[in-house]
Write an enzyme that holds these catalytic residues in place. Structure first.
Site, PDB file in Angstrom:
ATOM      1  N   MET A  93       0.636  -1.299   0.848  1.00  0.00           N
ATOM      2  CA  MET A  93      -0.233  -0.045   0.384  1.00  0.00           C
ATOM      3  C   MET A  93       0.805   0.871  -0.595  1.00  0.00           C
ATOM      4  O   MET A  93       0.801   1.781   1.248  1.00  0.00           O
ATOM      5  CB  MET A  93      -0.927   0.219   1.351  1.00  0.00           C
ATOM      6  CG  MET A  93      -1.506   1.494   1.139  1.00  0.00           C
ATOM      7  SD  MET A  93      -3.590   1.451   2.169  1.00  0.00           S
ATOM      8  CE  MET A  93      -2.652   2.080   3.608  1.00  0.00           C
ATOM      9  N   PRO A  94       1.177   1.960  -1.079  1.00  0.00           N
ATOM     10  CA  PRO A  94       2.541   3.193  -1.331  1.00  0.00           C
ATOM     11  C   PRO A  94       1.690   3.925  -0.760  1.00  0.00           C
ATOM     12  O   PRO A  94       0.635   4.509  -1.720  1.00  0.00           O
ATOM     13  CB  PRO A  94       2.737   2.307  -2.969  1.00  0.00           C
ATOM     14  CG  PRO A  94       1.878   1.487  -3.358  1.00  0.00           C
ATOM     15  CD  PRO A  94       1.194   0.710  -2.593  1.00  0.00           C
ATOM     16  N   HIS A  95       2.741   4.736  -0.302  1.00  0.00           N
ATOM     17  CA  HIS A  95       1.589   6.020   0.066  1.00  0.00           C
ATOM     18  C   HIS A  95       2.468   7.081   0.267  1.00  0.00           C
ATOM     19  O   HIS A  95       3.419   6.526   1.571  1.00  0.00           O
ATOM     20  CB  HIS A  95       0.617   5.303   1.356  1.00  0.00           C
ATOM     21  CG  HIS A  95       1.079   5.244   2.859  1.00  0.00           C
ATOM     22  ND1 HIS A  95       1.251   4.150   2.835  1.00  0.00           N
ATOM     23  CD2 HIS A  95       0.870   5.340   3.775  1.00  0.00           C
ATOM     24  CE1 HIS A  95       2.032   3.939   3.723  1.00  0.00           C
ATOM     25  NE2 HIS A  95       1.716   5.211   4.183  1.00  0.00           N
ATOM     26  N   GLU A  96       2.443   8.258   1.161  1.00  0.00           N
ATOM     27  CA  GLU A  96       3.269   9.698   1.685  1.00  0.00           C
ATOM     28  C   GLU A  96       2.373  10.053   3.136  1.00  0.00           C
ATOM     29  O   GLU A  96       0.971  10.007   2.698  1.00  0.00           O
ATOM     30  CB  GLU A  96       3.556  10.059   0.633  1.00  0.00           C
ATOM     31  CG  GLU A  96       5.478   9.866   0.099  1.00  0.00           C
ATOM     32  CD  GLU A  96       6.204  10.253   1.254  1.00  0.00           C
ATOM     33  OE1 GLU A  96       6.383  10.397   2.854  1.00  0.00           O
ATOM     34  OE2 GLU A  96       7.840   9.925   1.311  1.00  0.00           O
TER      35      GLU A  96
END
Length: 149
Positions: free
Chosen positions: A66-69
């Site tokens: 779950m790529p996020h920033e």
């Protein structure tokens, strides 16, 4: 922020995609959110940069990321994307991933209080992984999420 509503509103379920490496996988995952102006280009660049610095801290389970920033890194609107890859890609820590859920959260409350619980609920049984990998149409994904709700 509701997972199913966000995927439908943003037309952000993209299945059986090609990616040659993890960086491409991140870009493919985030492209629907970029196209809908939910995120800015710098959000994707920052995910890749942070992954190079810290590793893929957003891998939630074997095969699932779950790529996020951080919100200030370029989030315009709360939203999700869901992408499957034809072939898994290797992330810097040696894990293979072929299901990616892109997350853009405007604040920490949405991230921790709304987004994460929905993902945990969706992936709480092992069968869901194979069902998502077998999906060929966005409607297949919508149905799976509806069944878990």
């Amino acid at each position: 922020m509701n997972l199913l509503d966000s995927l439908k509103e943003n037309n952000s379920v993209v299945l059986q995609q090609e990616a040659n490496n993890w960086e491409e996988a991140i870009k493919v995952c985030m492209k629907p959110l970029l196209e809908r102006n939910s995120i800015e280009e710098k959000y994707i660049e920052n995910i890749i940069k942070r992954t190079k610095e810290l590793g893929p801290f957003y891998i939630l389970a074997p095969g699932l990321a779950m790529p996020h920033e951080r919100p200030e890194m370029g989030v315009n609107k709360n939203s999700f994307s869901l992408v499957t890859l034809k072939n898994p890609v290797l992330f810097p820590d040696g894990q293979e991933v072929d299901i990616l859920i892109g997350l853009a959260a405007e604040n920490d409350e949405v991230h921790a209080g709304e987004a994460i619980p929905q993902i945990v609920m969706l992936f709480d049984d092992e069968d869901i992984f194979s069902k998502i990998r077998e999906a060929r149409e966005p409607q297949d994904i919508y149905k799976l999420i509806e069944e878990k709700a």
